[in-house]
Write a protein that holds these residues in place. Structure first.
Motif, PDB file in Angstrom:
ATOM      1  N   ILE A 454      91.619  16.275 116.922  1.00  0.00           N
ATOM      2  CA  ILE A 454      91.016  16.972 118.068  1.00  0.00           C
ATOM      3  C   ILE A 454      90.864  18.458 117.753  1.00  0.00           C
ATOM      4  CG2 ILE A 454      91.460  17.741 120.436  1.00  0.00           C
ATOM      5  CD1 ILE A 454      92.757  14.973 120.887  1.00  0.00           C
ATOM      6  N   ALA A 455      91.915  19.062 117.171  1.00  0.00           N
ATOM      7  CA  ALA A 455      91.857  20.490 116.841  1.00  0.00           C
ATOM      8  C   ALA A 455      90.696  20.769 115.888  1.00  0.00           C
ATOM      9  CB  ALA A 455      93.177  20.937 116.225  1.00  0.00           C
ATOM     10  N   TYR A 456      90.514  19.910 114.901  1.00  0.00           N
ATOM     11  CA  TYR A 456      89.416  20.124 113.949  1.00  0.00           C
ATOM     12  C   TYR A 456      88.065  19.949 114.630  1.00  0.00           C
ATOM     13  CZ  TYR A 456      86.456  19.809 109.849  1.00  0.00           C
ATOM     14  OH  TYR A 456      85.461  20.026 108.932  1.00  0.00           O
ATOM     15  N   ASP A 457      87.919  18.881 115.411  1.00  0.00           N
ATOM     16  CA  ASP A 457      86.640  18.621 116.083  1.00  0.00           C
ATOM     17  C   ASP A 457      86.295  19.723 117.083  1.00  0.00           C
ATOM     18  OD1 ASP A 457      86.373  16.316 114.628  1.00  0.00           O
ATOM     19  OD2 ASP A 457      87.033  14.981 116.232  1.00  0.00           O
ATOM     20  N   ASP A 458      87.326  20.295 117.729  1.00  0.00           N
ATOM     21  CA  ASP A 458      87.100  21.371 118.701  1.00  0.00           C
ATOM     22  C   ASP A 458      87.146  22.757 118.062  1.00  0.00           C
ATOM     23  OD1 ASP A 458      86.835  19.471 120.638  1.00  0.00           O
ATOM     24  OD2 ASP A 458      88.737  19.856 121.634  1.00  0.00           O
ATOM     25  N   ARG A 459      87.176  22.793 116.716  1.00  0.00           N
ATOM     26  CA  ARG A 459      87.156  24.039 115.941  1.00  0.00           C
ATOM     27  C   ARG A 459      88.370  24.928 116.221  1.00  0.00           C
ATOM     28  NH1 ARG A 459      82.256  24.051 113.383  1.00  0.00           N
ATOM     29  NH2 ARG A 459      82.663  26.118 112.508  1.00  0.00           N
ATOM     30  N   LEU A 460      89.488  24.316 116.504  1.00  0.00           N
ATOM     31  CA  LEU A 460      90.760  25.037 116.612  1.00  0.00           C
ATOM     32  C   LEU A 460      91.410  25.014 115.224  1.00  0.00           C
ATOM     33  CD1 LEU A 460      91.984  23.405 119.952  1.00  0.00           C
ATOM     34  CD2 LEU A 460      90.974  25.679 119.678  1.00  0.00           C
ATOM     35  N   ASP A 461      90.792  25.699 114.272  1.00  0.00           N
ATOM     36  CA  ASP A 461      91.164  25.542 112.869  1.00  0.00           C
ATOM     37  C   ASP A 461      92.591  25.986 112.574  1.00  0.00           C
ATOM     38  OD1 ASP A 461      88.731  24.426 112.139  1.00  0.00           O
ATOM     39  OD2 ASP A 461      87.799  26.383 111.854  1.00  0.00           O
ATOM     40  N   ALA A 462      93.014  27.108 113.166  1.00  0.00           N
ATOM     41  CA  ALA A 462      94.376  27.599 112.904  1.00  0.00           C
ATOM     42  C   ALA A 462      95.411  26.585 113.366  1.00  0.00           C
ATOM     43  CB  ALA A 462      94.588  28.943 113.591  1.00  0.00           C
ATOM     44  N   GLN A 463      95.149  25.937 114.499  1.00  0.00           N
ATOM     45  CA  GLN A 463      96.077  24.919 114.994  1.00  0.00           C
ATOM     46  C   GLN A 463      96.029  23.665 114.113  1.00  0.00           C
ATOM     47  OE1 GLN A 463      94.110  26.763 117.158  1.00  0.00           O
ATOM     48  NE2 GLN A 463      95.897  28.005 117.702  1.00  0.00           N
ATOM     49  N   ALA A 464      94.859  23.359 113.560  1.00  0.00           N
ATOM     50  CA  ALA A 464      94.717  22.163 112.723  1.00  0.00           C
ATOM     51  C   ALA A 464      95.604  22.258 111.488  1.00  0.00           C
ATOM     52  CB  ALA A 464      93.251  21.961 112.334  1.00  0.00           C
ATOM     53  N   TRP A 465      95.475  23.341 110.713  1.00  0.00           N
ATOM     54  CA  TRP A 465      96.309  23.391 109.511  1.00  0.00           C
ATOM     55  C   TRP A 465      97.772  23.657 109.854  1.00  0.00           C
ATOM     56  CZ3 TRP A 465      92.873  27.905 109.348  1.00  0.00           C
ATOM     57  CH2 TRP A 465      93.517  29.117 109.574  1.00  0.00           C
ATOM     58  N   ALA A 466      98.023  24.332 110.979  1.00  0.00           N
ATOM     59  CA  ALA A 466      99.415  24.556 111.372  1.00  0.00           C
ATOM     60  C   ALA A 466     100.115  23.236 111.671  1.00  0.00           C
ATOM     61  CB  ALA A 466      99.480  25.476 112.581  1.00  0.00           C
ATOM     62  N   LEU A 467      99.407  22.273 112.243  1.00  0.00           N
ATOM     63  CA  LEU A 467     100.011  20.959 112.514  1.00  0.00           C
ATOM     64  C   LEU A 467     100.385  20.242 111.227  1.00  0.00           C
ATOM     65  CD1 LEU A 467      97.757  19.743 115.450  1.00  0.00           C
ATOM     66  CD2 LEU A 467     100.265  19.793 115.494  1.00  0.00           C
ATOM     67  N   CYS A 468      99.694  20.531 110.145  1.00  0.00           N
ATOM     68  CA  CYS A 468     100.007  19.864 108.878  1.00  0.00           C
ATOM     69  C   CYS A 468     101.407  20.220 108.377  1.00  0.00           C
ATOM     70  CB  CYS A 468      98.975  20.233 107.815  1.00  0.00           C
ATOM     71  SG  CYS A 468      97.356  19.466 108.072  1.00  0.00           S
ATOM     72  N   GLU A 469     101.879  21.419 108.672  1.00  0.00           N
ATOM     73  CA  GLU A 469     103.171  21.837 108.114  1.00  0.00           C
ATOM     74  C   GLU A 469     104.334  20.995 108.650  1.00  0.00           C
ATOM     75  OE1 GLU A 469     102.869  25.976 106.215  1.00  0.00           O
ATOM     76  OE2 GLU A 469     102.828  26.316 108.380  1.00  0.00           O
ATOM     77  N   PRO A 470     104.470  20.777 109.965  1.00  0.00           N
ATOM     78  CA  PRO A 470     105.525  19.858 110.405  1.00  0.00           C
ATOM     79  C   PRO A 470     105.263  18.411 109.989  1.00  0.00           C
ATOM     80  CG  PRO A 470     104.242  20.682 112.277  1.00  0.00           C
ATOM     81  CD  PRO A 470     103.861  21.499 111.102  1.00  0.00           C
ATOM     82  N   ILE A 490      92.040  16.922 106.396  1.00  0.00           N
ATOM     83  CA  ILE A 490      91.499  17.604 107.574  1.00  0.00           C
ATOM     84  C   ILE A 490      91.996  19.050 107.617  1.00  0.00           C
ATOM     85  CG2 ILE A 490      91.468  17.637 110.095  1.00  0.00           C
ATOM     86  CD1 ILE A 490      91.759  14.573 109.998  1.00  0.00           C
ATOM     87  N   GLY A 491      93.305  19.243 107.366  1.00  0.00           N
ATOM     88  CA  GLY A 491      93.862  20.594 107.361  1.00  0.00           C
ATOM     89  C   GLY A 491      93.197  21.483 106.330  1.00  0.00           C
ATOM     90  N   LEU A 492      92.936  20.941 105.136  1.00  0.00           N
ATOM     91  CA  LEU A 492      92.274  21.717 104.089  1.00  0.00           C
ATOM     92  C   LEU A 492      90.841  22.059 104.493  1.00  0.00           C
ATOM     93  CD1 LEU A 492      92.245  22.956 101.281  1.00  0.00           C
ATOM     94  CD2 LEU A 492      91.733  20.687 100.340  1.00  0.00           C
ATOM     95  N   ALA A 493      90.143  21.103 105.117  1.00  0.00           N
ATOM     96  CA  ALA A 493      88.776  21.373 105.582  1.00  0.00           C
ATOM     97  C   ALA A 493      88.775  22.473 106.643  1.00  0.00           C
ATOM     98  CB  ALA A 493      88.150  20.095 106.132  1.00  0.00           C
ATOM     99  N   ALA A 494      89.768  22.461 107.531  1.00  0.00           N
ATOM    100  CA  ALA A 494      89.859  23.505 108.562  1.00  0.00           C
ATOM    101  C   ALA A 494      90.125  24.864 107.922  1.00  0.00           C
ATOM    102  CB  ALA A 494      90.963  23.155 109.557  1.00  0.00           C
ATOM    103  N   ALA A 495      91.006  24.909 106.925  1.00  0.00           N
ATOM    104  CA  ALA A 495      91.310  26.181 106.255  1.00  0.00           C
ATOM    105  C   ALA A 495      90.079  26.727 105.541  1.00  0.00           C
ATOM    106  CB  ALA A 495      92.461  25.979 105.272  1.00  0.00           C
ATOM    107  N   ARG A 496      89.309  25.836 104.922  1.00  0.00           N
ATOM    108  CA  ARG A 496      88.087  26.282 104.244  1.00  0.00           C
ATOM    109  C   ARG A 496      87.066  26.799 105.250  1.00  0.00           C
ATOM    110  NH1 ARG A 496      87.990  21.055 100.230  1.00  0.00           N
ATOM    111  NH2 ARG A 496      89.104  21.991  98.454  1.00  0.00           N
ATOM    112  N   ARG A 497      86.904  26.075 106.354  1.00  0.00           N
ATOM    113  CA  ARG A 497      85.918  26.491 107.347  1.00  0.00           C
ATOM    114  C   ARG A 497      86.279  27.859 107.932  1.00  0.00           C
ATOM    115  NH1 ARG A 497      84.720  22.162 111.871  1.00  0.00           N
ATOM    116  NH2 ARG A 497      86.749  22.837 112.682  1.00  0.00           N
ATOM    117  N   ALA A 498      87.580  28.083 108.113  1.00  0.00           N
ATOM    118  CA  ALA A 498      88.022  29.364 108.675  1.00  0.00           C
ATOM    119  C   ALA A 498      88.153  30.448 107.607  1.00  0.00           C
ATOM    120  CB  ALA A 498      89.362  29.179 109.377  1.00  0.00           C
TER     121      ALA A 498
END
Length: 709
Positions: A454-470, A490-498
């Protein structure tokens, strides 16, 4: 720097799911004393839901099931497969558990012990497909196999599953099956077993003489009226008796689906002063206005009566998933309202009172049929912005709790995300102990992955990769490589987009490890080469330097995994140099350990001995229990190879075993026990060697080791 997955908390416990045949108790390690079990082997698991109240009809299906079981008892080499097919809400899963319960009781009466396993394939489906690897993951964990002992391949997991289901009959209830090919990996090896399948339609590609199709039609009107009458309770039944025709019409509107009938019953219980005919008219009106299937009118009438906060919660369940912890409800759908004012309780009571949800074990649970309607409502144009806002609050709430759990479970470590702040007035789960934190991450893993998407689809990129850490911390303790790989892509794609360089490096390194652990070495190498190059563009802060050193270490470890020990050395040395410059003592210790292992593999034992002596002393000084044990094991091995100080090597293996026991780490225990057995045998102490081997064998058996490789 690669962090320790389990922190340094000392644990000396055996979980309730562990199958304990023996416990190894030792201080100074001269011999290991193996104590036998205090009681018989625990019974197999029984994952049975409670019976639903007011069950009606299905006598014909139950009788046919019993005949099939009776007719083939003692015959055939394969389990019986029973396919319950029908519409959503027709009662397939409910009947499946009822049949499983009856079968298990029959086995008990005959003097046997029958296990019952449940697996829902819906949350495991990726692009419409369920991999046997993932379904077996769920079943093996239910059987008590420790995550670290799960087979790394589908074939290995099949062998484990067959071994665990060979001695006694099992019932496997498989929900949301779409294809016959999804059933084969779920078959227990004991031929007296039964697999009960719930599927929306017949499985036409099921070619097996031991398979029985039991299609479930909607309830006949007579039985629909019976269920509706029973479900409204005694007081309501008398009222329904005064309007028999309206009751029949209302039951007919539900199209014979028990799920719809139970919701309508809840509606009647909440509208005690209204005529049944008036309630039926509401549904008819909705049907005329929207032209939807009859049963759709049931949900729409309820939905339109909801308050705005309850409506937001209803839509959220349709979008995010059919289950939410109660603490998440207030954070997502009642923002700005204090938890003490009862806002969450009011939402739950409203939804529960209308029969749209159930409350189970502190969670809101929605039936799949209702969820489909809720998802459609959330997609309505005039609700899209409201739904998106609620999704963002839910993502942030889950991120906050996952970060809290991560900190408790793994301690402070290298991180590229910003801590999510608490939302005033929202409730949070208690996460004060490592076991509780790991348990929360395991329970919420599907929700966390949905929030990541959801975070990735809604462009909440910082939250997307942050969820990967836990999710990384969870993976290290409960490995599920394919699930976690998908999350990190997905987290890597969000980091690249941001265009966040630090997050790109971190996501790529962790994805690379997941890839090499699945044998995808070339792709892992490409990711790490990119990560190391990107790390060279980072700033000159200590945190960024530490991240750059971590990327180098990851690349060194990949080479080590591929047996390219000489190629690993330059990256380990470069990483150590960075840690020395920023005075990161733990990082220096870890690179000394990695260098020592690599040099040992290359036969350069003199230099390896010096490095591992240093690493072991550093780990002790830092009070890092896990690394103290691991450096002790590696150092003892070098002493063995150099054929010197075998007495000290034995003491070091004792240190390693004691550390592994404190941390309840069976893999590390096995390394120490195998080493102790080897050194005892070389020293001529056959009795001690046999005892060490027996202790190791008991751990392997109860932990479900596959014997791969």
């Amino acid at each position: 720097m690669t962090e320790e997955p389990h922190g340094d908390a000392h644990h000396n416990t055996v979980s309730g799911q562990s199958r304990v045949g023996s416990l190894v108790q030792a201080g100074r390690i001269d011999t290991v004393h193996v104590h036998g079990p205090a009681s018989d082997e625990p019974p197999p698991p029984r994952q049975l839901r409670p019976e639903v109240p007011n069950f009606v009809d299905r006598k014909g299906e139950q009788q046919r099931f019993e005949r099939c079981v009776r007719d083939r008892r003692g015959d055939g080499d394969r389990p019986l497969v029973v396919v319950l097919s029908g519409l959503s809400g027709v009662g397939k899963t409910t009947l499946g558990f009822r049949l499983a319960r009856r079968f298990a009781k029959d086995v008990d009466r005959a003097g046997g012990r029958c296990g019952v396993l449940y697996v829902d394939l819906a949350p495991l489906r990726r692009d419409g497909v369920v991999e046997p690897y993932d379904a077996l993951d769920e079943l093996l964990r239910s059987l008590g196999v420790d995550p670290e002992w799960l087979g790394s391949t589908e074939e290995a997991r099949l062998r484990q599953f067959w071994r665990h289901t060979a001695a006694a009959p099992f019932v496997v209830v498989a929900d949301n099956v779409r294809y016959a090919g999804e059933i084969e990996p779920l078959l227990p090896s004991c031929p007296g077993s039964v697999v009960i399948v719930a599927s929306h339609g017949p499985l036409y590609d099921l070619e097996d003489a031991d398979a029985v199709e039991l299609p479930l039609a909607p309830l006949p009107l007579e039985h629909a009226v019976e269920l509706l009458t029973k479900a409204v309770g005694r007081a309501g039944a008398a009222r329904l008796g005064e309007e028999p025709e309206a009751v029949r019409e209302l039951a007919a509107l539900c199209e014979g689906l028990p799920a719809a009938l139970r919701v309508v019953a809840a509606r009647l219980r909440g509208a005690r002063r209204r005529l049944v005919a008036h309630v039926a008219e509401e549904f008819r009106t909705q049907l005329r206005e929207e032209g939807v299937p009859l049963v759709e009118a049931v949900w729409t009438v309820m939905y339109l009566e909801l308050s705005e906060p309850a409506r937001r919660c209803y839509e959220l369940l349709g979008t995010v998933g059919s289950s939410l912890p109660l603490e998440a409800v207030g954070a997502a759908v009642a923002p700005g309202e204090a938890a003490a004012d009862g806002a969450t309780d009011a939402i739950v009571e409203e939804l529960e009172g209308l029969g749209l949800v159930e409350v189970r074990d502190g969670r809101l649970v929605m039936h799949a049929l209702v969820r489909e309607h809720a998802a459609r409502r959330a997609r309505d144009a005039d609700r899209a912005a409201v739904a998106r806002s609620a999704r963002e609050r839910l993502v942030r709430w889950y991120l906050r709790q996952a970060q809290r759990a991560d900190l408790v479970a793994a301690g402070k470590r290298l991180s590229v995300s910003t801590p999510e702040p608490a939302v005033a007035g929202t409730a949070e789960p208690a996460l004060s102990e490592a076991a509780t934190a790991y348990g929360w991450l395991e329970t919420e893993r599907h929700a966390l992955r949905r929030c990541l998407r959801i975070a990735y689809d809604d462009r909440l990129d910082a939250q997307a990769w942050a969820l990967c850490e836990p999710l990384w911390t969870h993976h290290l303790n409960h490995p599920r490589h394919r699930e976690t790989s998908e999350a990190f892509r997905i987290g890597l794609a969000a980091a690249r987009r941001a265009e966040n360089l630090a997050a790109r490096v971190r996501m790529a390194c962790q994805l690379a490890r997941l890839l090499w652990e699945q044998g995808e070495y070339d792709e892992a190498e490409r990711e790490l080469d990119t990560a190391v190059a990107a790390a060279g563009l980072l700033s000159d802060t200590d945190d960024d330097r530490k991240l750059a050193a971590s990327a180098l270490e990851f690349r060194g470890r990949l080479n080590a995994e591929r047996g390219r020990w000489a190629a690993a050395l330059p990256d380990y040395e470069a990483a150590r140099a960075v840690h020395e410059r920023i005075e990161n003592r733990y990082g220096v210790m870890l690179q000394n350990y990695q260098l020592g292992k690599a040099l040992t593999a290359l036969g350069r034992t003199a230099r390896a001995l010096d490095l591992l002596e240093t690493a072991h002393a550093q780990a002790r000084d830092l009070a890092r229990d896990r690394m103290t044990g691991r450096t002790a094991l590696a150092l003892g091995r070098v002493l063995e190879l150099r054929r010197q100080e075998n007495g000290r090597a034995r003491e070091l293996y004792g240190v390693a075993l004691a550390s592994a026991r404190r941390r309840n780490a069976p893999a590390d225990q096995l390394g120490a026990l195998d080493a102790l057995a080897r050194i005892a045998a070389e020293g001529g102490d056959a009795s001690a060697a046999a005892e060490y081997r027996e202790a190791a064998a008991r751990i392997r058996t109860r932990r479900g080791e596959t014997g791969e490789g």
